[in-house]
Design a protein around this motif. Structure first.
Motif, short mmCIF file in Angstrom:
data_model
loop_
_atom_site.label_atom_id
_atom_site.label_comp_id
_atom_site.label_asym_id
_atom_site.label_seq_id
_atom_site.Cartn_x
_atom_site.Cartn_y
_atom_site.Cartn_z
N ALA A 451 0.83 -1.20 0.00
CA ALA A 451 0.00 0.00 0.00
C ALA A 451 0.87 1.25 0.00
O ALA A 451 0.47 2.30 -0.49
CB ALA A 451 -0.92 -0.01 1.21
N ALA A 452 2.09 1.11 0.54
CA ALA A 452 2.98 2.26 0.64
C ALA A 452 3.61 2.61 -0.70
O ALA A 452 4.26 3.64 -0.84
CB ALA A 452 4.06 1.98 1.67
N HIS A 487 1.93 -0.03 14.62
CA HIS A 487 3.22 0.57 14.22
C HIS A 487 3.38 0.52 12.70
O HIS A 487 3.85 1.47 12.08
CB HIS A 487 4.37 -0.13 14.93
CG HIS A 487 4.48 0.29 16.36
ND1 HIS A 487 5.07 1.47 16.75
CD2 HIS A 487 4.05 -0.29 17.50
CE1 HIS A 487 5.00 1.60 18.07
NE2 HIS A 487 4.37 0.53 18.56
N GLY A 488 2.92 -0.60 12.13
CA GLY A 488 3.01 -0.73 10.68
C GLY A 488 2.19 0.34 9.98
O GLY A 488 2.62 0.95 8.99
N LEU A 489 0.99 0.58 10.50
CA LEU A 489 0.12 1.58 9.89
C LEU A 489 0.73 2.97 10.01
O LEU A 489 0.64 3.78 9.09
CB LEU A 489 -1.26 1.54 10.55
CG LEU A 489 -2.16 0.37 10.14
CD1 LEU A 489 -3.38 0.28 11.03
CD2 LEU A 489 -2.57 0.48 8.69
N TYR A 493 1.68 5.56 7.03
CA TYR A 493 1.31 6.97 6.89
C TYR A 493 2.54 7.81 6.62
O TYR A 493 2.51 8.73 5.79
CB TYR A 493 0.59 7.48 8.15
CG TYR A 493 0.18 8.92 7.97
CD1 TYR A 493 -0.90 9.25 7.18
CD2 TYR A 493 0.92 9.95 8.55
CE1 TYR A 493 -1.25 10.56 6.95
CE2 TYR A 493 0.59 11.27 8.33
CZ TYR A 493 -0.50 11.57 7.53
OH TYR A 493 -0.84 12.87 7.28
N ARG A 494 3.61 7.48 7.30
CA ARG A 494 4.85 8.24 7.09
C ARG A 494 5.25 8.15 5.62
O ARG A 494 5.64 9.13 5.00
CB ARG A 494 5.95 7.67 7.98
CG ARG A 494 7.24 8.50 7.94
CD ARG A 494 8.27 7.89 8.86
NE ARG A 494 7.73 7.73 10.22
CZ ARG A 494 8.20 6.84 11.10
NH1 ARG A 494 9.17 6.02 10.77
NH2 ARG A 494 7.69 6.77 12.30
N ALA A 495 5.11 6.93 5.06
CA ALA A 495 5.55 6.74 3.69
C ALA A 495 4.58 7.37 2.69
O ALA A 495 4.98 7.80 1.61
CB ALA A 495 5.67 5.25 3.39
N ARG A 496 3.29 7.39 3.03
CA ARG A 496 2.31 7.84 2.03
C ARG A 496 1.18 8.62 2.67
O ARG A 496 0.07 8.10 2.84
CB ARG A 496 1.75 6.61 1.31
CG ARG A 496 1.88 6.75 -0.18
CD ARG A 496 1.32 5.56 -0.90
NE ARG A 496 0.60 5.99 -2.08
CZ ARG A 496 -0.26 5.23 -2.72
NH1 ARG A 496 -0.53 4.03 -2.29
NH2 ARG A 496 -0.88 5.69 -3.78
N PRO A 497 1.45 9.88 3.03
CA PRO A 497 0.40 10.68 3.67
C PRO A 497 -0.84 10.84 2.80
O PRO A 497 -1.92 11.12 3.32
CB PRO A 497 1.07 12.05 3.88
CG PRO A 497 2.53 11.81 3.74
CD PRO A 497 2.70 10.63 2.85
N VAL A 498 -0.69 10.58 1.50
CA VAL A 498 -1.83 10.73 0.61
C VAL A 498 -2.97 9.75 0.98
O VAL A 498 -4.11 9.91 0.57
CB VAL A 498 -1.37 10.53 -0.86
CG1 VAL A 498 -0.95 9.11 -1.09
CG2 VAL A 498 -2.44 10.94 -1.84
#
Lengths: 877, 486
Positions: A451-452, A487-489, A493-498
């Motif tokens: 997803a990232a 933590h994974g989620l 988010y860090r990787a893909r704020p979109v």
């Protein structure tokens, strides 16, 4: 109008099919049904065109002939057309039978009073029994196919009107044993049998007679409608075969047949089962469902009859057949499936759910069946998906999810994995390459990684969040699973704020066990990285969701930094939405500063206005009130945003609402204390209210304005202390008090209510003179008496007395004001009337039923009031 | 168990509607019952237009997925079966059975004979499996032997007539539509009694029985300590029995050589009349032991007229036919690749063809390649970022071959190079494609002498075998790879 040409019909039919409702609403709609019937007899139209007309009528009879009379006319016309067909082979014969059946059944015309029904039914039964109906019904070569069609038509009619063929059971049995086509007759007999069992359990008809009757009496005589109920009554309760679906329903035919009936029934069922191998797989399945329904709940009917079929069925890959076996399992449970059988069925189901030779939809349906498996002894709650007890994790090894699966397969398998993890919480893993929990963790990590992926399709992100939701839902109580997931989620988010909208959605839907810690981590994640990039929009959206009262300084400094980069209208609105979220949880000093700064600094006037509005709200409203004012309102605007729109939301919360009176006020006992008259009010709450303020207004300004009275809270049923209301009369006169209540409801709304006015009586103003020293009373009174004149006035009143006499009257009403008393015959009473009047009374008892009262006052205006008072007093006595 | 309506919709991405209704059929008498059974929860069947739109949206087949749409993308909207609820006009049509296969969407709405609120469990609705079977039947009819769009159109045009035969009132009579087609042609023949409904007529001619065993082998090889390689054989036995008589009986026995791998997870055609319990219980979900049943596997049956799949099986052979490793190392701007493949000595070294495909996803076109192969030749598809190693008909005597080289890629353009959600970062695979005729990996064969036919005349019996690869992956051992189980 003559018949239409082939082309005209083709056009008309195409137009109809494109949108039946539009066509029927158009100019040609009305005539379509009629034209169709008449053109079927036209000799100019080819058979092919007629076929297309009949096919249309099979699909849309309700549109063509919308009510029962029209359907009756249509069916009659179709039957007439059938009779008029030339005796050669024709494709129309079968279609006309289908069309007449459809018109009657779908149009609701089928019934004993319908002429078409009474023509069609014997015709169909005659065809089904293979009787020679003459050359009008086509060459003998066509008879065989018409025989099957007639069976299908009868089956459809029986489906729509259960019990219709109750009288023909014996005939059908006989036909099945002889030369009839096996499948249509078997299905027809099974359906009629099932329906008859339902009906006769109510009607009490003898089953044996029905099953045995050799030849149907309906051939020549009138059709037997006795087992058919009016309306659709029979259609209602026949569905159940599944225990869960049967809750509250009457069990089918819960009665014990006589031994003869039972024997006959068994013979009929055995006859049907013996020839099942001649049926197509789908028809076999239908037969098994029907017979399962029929025998379920019939006492003395061992389901062992089905046993010989089961091994054969368990070996097949056919979805319908395995499904039918599961239905039998649900219907008969232990009576048909021993523990070993149950284990075997479960194994076959498990392997079918993953067999590489079967397509994905089949796998998915079998997986569903596995989690809804009708166990002999279910442990869990009914209706909830759960892994069956016999399904050990070892058996599910091949059903574990992998990234390579289709999304639906992945989710279905993930669900199973979660259920295994939930069960497995305490147990040691035995002999597995990897523990279920390990697989779960690995899979979730991979899903998050996918997803990232920058620029990846939304479906991948959706899948990741669906999986997260599923895991959180199934394993809410397992921190060992949830912690890595959270933590994974956060990393995702860090990787893909979109993906912020997905996160917001997840936080809305998910259980608090996941939602709360995730919210904290996401907030930290957002505020820890000052955004000035493209992601700022997403950060703000995220923050509006996760911002709360804690760690506000970090949030505020993030917003302060962000404000400089919020150049467009939308970004400014996003920023203000975060402010609003902070306001909602109570705000704080830092927020006030920020809002003031925004009110000056933002480029967009709408943004500035918003900031100013929020600042004003923050400065003027207490915390809870602020919360209410900013809570989502039902009238929330769908507009993009503007102050006006937002104000609609605030309006209800900030304005005072008119409401019915939440309390009841009444006058309590009079208590005389102090230099002023004081009213004692009793308050009774009708609903819980807070911060009550009672405002009083005196009509005519007879008294000085009254102070408002405050009460912090009131609850129904909880006694409140009486309210003391001191009066400062400007004139000694009775008055009405207007009462208004202003209060807050538990939901935080401020309300205003007008209460019924309170009346202040003349006597409520009475105050005593200071008590003269012992023995000085008569002198004191005489002095007062004389001082009233000459400014004042004197009067005499006759005061009627009740049987208890003067003493009672004085002790009950005038006791505090007595100066000289000679009970029971003579009393001198002095009353002070603020602001500065006096009223003096001399009461003398006589022998009669009344007392003369001499009264003096220094205030002329008091005299009529005093007279009224005395008259009322005596009336009350 | 009836259907209220059936649709066939072709999925046409990048058009205005993204699809067209190619065929639809409603069943008004069933609809009438639905209205009564469902009561207050009844939702009527919509017209084709609204249905198409709602279905494509629900199946995520509309092109527009740029923005988050809650009714489609919300995490709590989880579908775990091919059965959907379609929001139409403020109500929800349920259950809609639907799936996409080869660009065609197959959909139907089964009748639920009770109220829909609360929703009954799917397993309790007989119409669900009936609906699936109808749709599978239509799919088989459309795609059996169909080669091009014209043939598809012809078959689509036959569909209304066929459904009139196979499903006149919404209750399906035969999912085998080809059979219904034959039935139309046989209609004039006077059929004797006890004719099976799945057999349209009788065969007249020279008796013959043809048996063909096709095994597909799939594998996932990782060359890693902590992940076990997997491989599995899936067999299909197809028969065509041209025999006279209404109900000829045939028994086919499948045999294994002495060291053959036992057949498991056997699923048979409904025409098989009985099944040995040893066959029924032999399953891959249990731990294997030496006492596993190893045949002969006897299948007594009464054959239908057409060619049919007598049975499917799986098997766990001791070693994969080709064992290999694949290493991809990222070196600045290029990838260094090493491949090694070894054919197991027990496997017949005589391929119809054998190729290894090395796709490079999520990268630009191949701009530069240096390589060395020990055997065969390498083809380069630069734009597709694909290398194809053509190994040919035979492995060399050593049974072992290798490929090594470096690949350089250009800038990625999103339109031309395919996106792949699996091959992220270093994750990469090579896929083997091969076919060996007259051979099965399990050793399974149909002994012609053991075929018993109880019918007039002595039939000619022919048997064929072949092994083909399917999903045969070797993953880059230097990067993470998706794990499958079982």
């Amino acid at each position: 109008m003559g018949p239409l040409s082939r082309e005209a019909w083709a056009q008309r039919l195409a137009a109809f099919r494109a949108s039946p409702s539009a066509f029927m609403a158009g100019p040609e709609g009305e005539d379509l049904g009629r034209d169709l019937l008449s053109d079927l007899r036209s000799e100019k139209l080819s058979e092919q065109t007629k076929v297309s007309l009949l096919v249309l009528s099979l699909e849309y009879p309700v549109q063509l002939w919308p009510d029962a009379p029209a359907a009756e006319v249509a069916a009659t016309s179709l039957l007439d057309t059938l009779v008029l067909l030339p005796p050669r082979l024709s494709a129309l014969r079968r279609l006309l039978l289908l069309a007449a059946t459809t018109a009657l059944a779908a149009g609701g015309a089928l019934g004993p009073t319908s002429g078409a029904s009474c023509r069609l039914l014997p015709l169909l039964l005659g065809l089904a029994s293979g009787s020679d109906l003459g050359p009008g019904f086509g060459p003998t070569s066509e008879q065989r196919s018409l025989q099957a069609t007639a069976c299908e038509c009868l089956r459809e009619l029986e489906s729509c009107k259960p019990g219709l063929l109750g009288g023909a059971l014996g005939l059908l049995r006989g036909l099945l044993g002889q030369a009839g086509p096996v499948q249509p007759l078997s299905l027809l007999l099974a359906l009629a049998l099932r329906n008859t069992l339902v009906v006769q359990s109510r009607a009490g008809a003898g089953l044996r007679g029905l099953l045995m009757a050799g030849v149907s009496p309906t051939r020549d005589g009138p059709w037997d409608w006795t087992l058919v109920e009016e309306g659709d009554a029979h259609l209602q309760p026949q569905a159940p075969s599944w225990p869960a679906a049967e809750e509250g329903e009457r069990r089918l035919a819960a009665r014990e047949p006589s031994p003869e009936e039972a024997r006959e029934l068994r013979a009929a069922v055995a006859q049907l089962l013996d020839t099942t191998y001649l049926l197509t797989p789908v028809a076999q399945a239908q037969l098994l469902w029907l017979l399962g329904w029929a025998l379920r709940g019939l006492q003395g009917q061992p389901p062992a009859l089905f046993k010989p079929q089961l091994v054969r069925l368990l070996g097949t890959a056919q979805l319908t057949l395995l499904h039918a076996v599961l239905a039998l399992k649900a219907a008969f449970g232990e009576a048909l499936f021993t523990v070993q059988d149950e284990a075997l069925l479960l194994r076959r189901l498990t392997l079918a759910a993953q067999h590489p030779a079967l397509p994905l939809p089949t796998h998915l349906f079998y997986l569903h069946c596995l989690l809804s498996f009708p166990e002999n002894w279910p442990l869990g709650p009914e209706g909830e998906e759960a892994a069956p007890l016999l399904l050990r994790p070892q058996l599910c090894h091949g059903l574990l999810p992998s990234l390579l699966h289709e999304p639906m397969a992945l989710l279905a398998r993930l669900h199973l994995l979660c259920l295994l993890c939930a069960e497995d919480e305490e147990e040691e893993e035995k002999g597995l390459v990897q523990s279920p929990r390990g697989s779960l963790e690995e899979l979730m990590a991979s899903l998050q990684q996918r997803a990232a992926l920058d620029g990846g399709p939304r479906a991948l992100a959706t899948l990741c969040f669906q999986a997260s939701y599923l895991v959180a839902h199934c394993l809410a109580g397992q921190p060992t699973v949830l912690t890595p997931l959270i933590h994974g989620l956060t990393q995702l988010y860090r990787a893909r704020p979109v993906l912020a909208p997905h996160f917001v959605d997840l936080l809305d839907q998910v259980v608090p066990e996941l939602g709360e810690p995730l919210r904290v981590l996401l907030r930290q994640e957002v505020v820890s990285r000052p955004g000035r990039d493209e992601a700022l929009r997403w950060h703000l959206q995220m923050l509006a969701k996760v911002a709360d009262g804690s760690a506000q300084s970090a949030t505020l400094s993030f917003l302060q930094a962000a404000a400089a980069h919020c150049t467009g209208w939308d970004l400014q609105q996003a920023l203000l939405r975060v402010c609003r979220a902070l306001l909602h949880v109570g705000g704080g000093d830092g927020l006030a500063d920020l809002l003031q700064a925004l009110a000056r600094q933002l480029e967009d006037p709408d943004g500035r206005d918003h900031a100013r509005l929020y600042y004003i709200l923050l400065a003027h409203l207490a915390g809870p009130k602020l919360g209410v004012a900013l809570a989502p309102s039902l009238t929330a605007p769908a507009l993009a945003s503007s102050l006006v729109a937002e104000n609609q939301g605030f309006a209800a919360a900030l304005m005072v609402q008119e409401a019915p009176a939440p309390i009841r006020l009444s006058m309590g006992p009079r208590e005389i204390k102090g230099p002023l008259p004081v009213l004692q009010l009793q308050v009774e709450a009708l609903e819980p209210i807070y911060s009550l303020e009672l405002r009083f207004r005196v009509e005519g300004q007879i008294y000085a304005p009254l102070e408002a009275v405050h009460m912090p809270c009131l609850c129904p049923g909880r006694p409140a202390r009486p309210l003391l209301l001191p009066l400062q009369p400007r004139r000694p006169a009775p008055a009405w008090l207007d009462v208004h209540a202003l209060y807050t409801t538990p939901t935080g709304l401020t309300c205003h209510a007008r209460l019924p006015p309170l009346s202040v009586n003349f006597s409520d103003l009475f105050l005593p003179f200071p008590h003269p020293p012992e023995g000085a009373g008569p002198g004191f009174f005489e002095e007062l008496w004389h001082s009233c004149l000459p400014e004042g006035t004197e009067s005499r009143v006759w005061c009627p007395l009740g049987p208890q006499g003067l003493e009672h009257l004085v002790s009950h009403h005038l006791e505090p004001f007595v100066v000289v008393a000679q009970p029971p015959t003579s009393y001198c009473i002095a009353i002070r009337l603020p602001p500065n009047s006096r009223l003096l009374l001399r009461l003398e008892a006589t022998q009669g039923d009344g007392a003369p009262v001499a009264l003096r006052t220094d205030d002329w205006a008091v005299l009529p009031l005093a007279g009224d008072y005395l008259r009322r007093l005596s009336a009350a006595v | 168990m009836a259907q209220r309506a059936v649709w066939l919709i072709s999925h046409e991405p990048r058009t205005a509607l993204c699809g067209t209704v190619r065929f639809s059929r409603r069943y008004p008498t069933v609809e009438k019952r639905a209205r009564v059974f469902n009561g207050a929860s009844y939702v009527s069947i919509p017209e084709d237009g609204p249905f198409l739109k709602a279905l494509l949206f629900e199946l995520r087949l509309l092109d527009d997925d740029k923005d988050f749409v809650e009714s489609r993308d919300s995490c709590s909207r989880i579908n775990k079966t091919s059965i959907y609820g379609l929001p139409i006009g403020g109500e929800e049509l349920w259950p809609v059975v639907a799936f996409l296969k080869s660009g065609m969407i197959y959909a139907c709405v089964p009748l639920v004979e009770q109220t829909l609120s609360p929703r009954p469990p799917l397993i309790s609705i007989s119409g669900i499996s009936q609906g699936f079977e109808l749709l599978f039947g239509i799919q088989d009819f459309l795609y059996s032997g169909q080669k091009n769009d014209t043939e598809l159109s012809t078959k689509l045009s036959q569909l209304p007539d066929l459904l009139l035969q196979a499903c006149p009132f919404g209750t399906i009579l035969d999912a085998n539509l080809q059979n219904s087609l034959d039935n139309v042609h046989f209609a004039s023949v006077t059929q004797p009694q006890k004719q099976p409904a799945w057999k349209a007529g009788t065969y007249k001619g020279k008796p013959q029985v043809s048996i063909s065993i096709t095994e597909k082998v799939k594998s996932m090889q990782y060359d890693k300590q902590d992940i076990a390689d997997t491989w599995q054989v899936v067999g299909t036995v197809t028969c065509k029995c041209d025999l006279e008589g209404i109900m000829p009986n045939v028994t086919i026995s499948l045999s294994l050589p002495t060291n053959g791998s036992p057949l498991q997870d056997v699923l048979v055609h409904p025409c098989v009349t009985s099944l040995d319990s040893a066959i029924l219980t032999s399953s891959s979900i249990d731990a294997m032991d030496d006492s596993a049943f190893s045949g002969p596997y006897k299948f007594p049956f009464t054959p239908p007229l057409e060619s049919f799949n007598l049975c499917y099986y799986t098997s766990q052979v001791p070693v994969p036919p080709i064992l290999g490793f694949y290493q991809v190392k990222e070196e600045e701007i290029q990838l260094r690749i090493t491949v090694n493949l070894k054919l197991h000595e027990s496997v017949k070294n005589n391929f119809e063809f054998c190729e290894a495909h090395l796709p490079f996803y999520n990268r630009g076109p191949i701009t530069h390649l240096e390589y060395k192969v020990s055997f065969g030749q390498l083809e380069v598809f630069r734009e597709k970022s694909l290398l194809v190693w053509i190994i040919g008909q035979k492995f060399p005597k050593s049974m072992e071959i290798s490929l090594s080289g470096t690949v350089t890629f250009g800038a990625r353009s999103h339109e031309k190079q395919p996106f792949d959600p699996i091959c992220i970062g270093g994750t990469a695979y090579l896929k083997l494609h091969f076919r060996i005729l007259d051979y099965t990996l399990t050793g399974c064969y149909a002994d012609q002498h053991s075929v018993q036919v109880f019918a007039s005349g002595k039939p000619k019996i022919s048997a064929h075998r072949k092994l083909i690869s399917s999903d045969y992956y070797i993953w880059n051992s230097k990067a993470p790879a998706p794990v499958t189980y079982g």
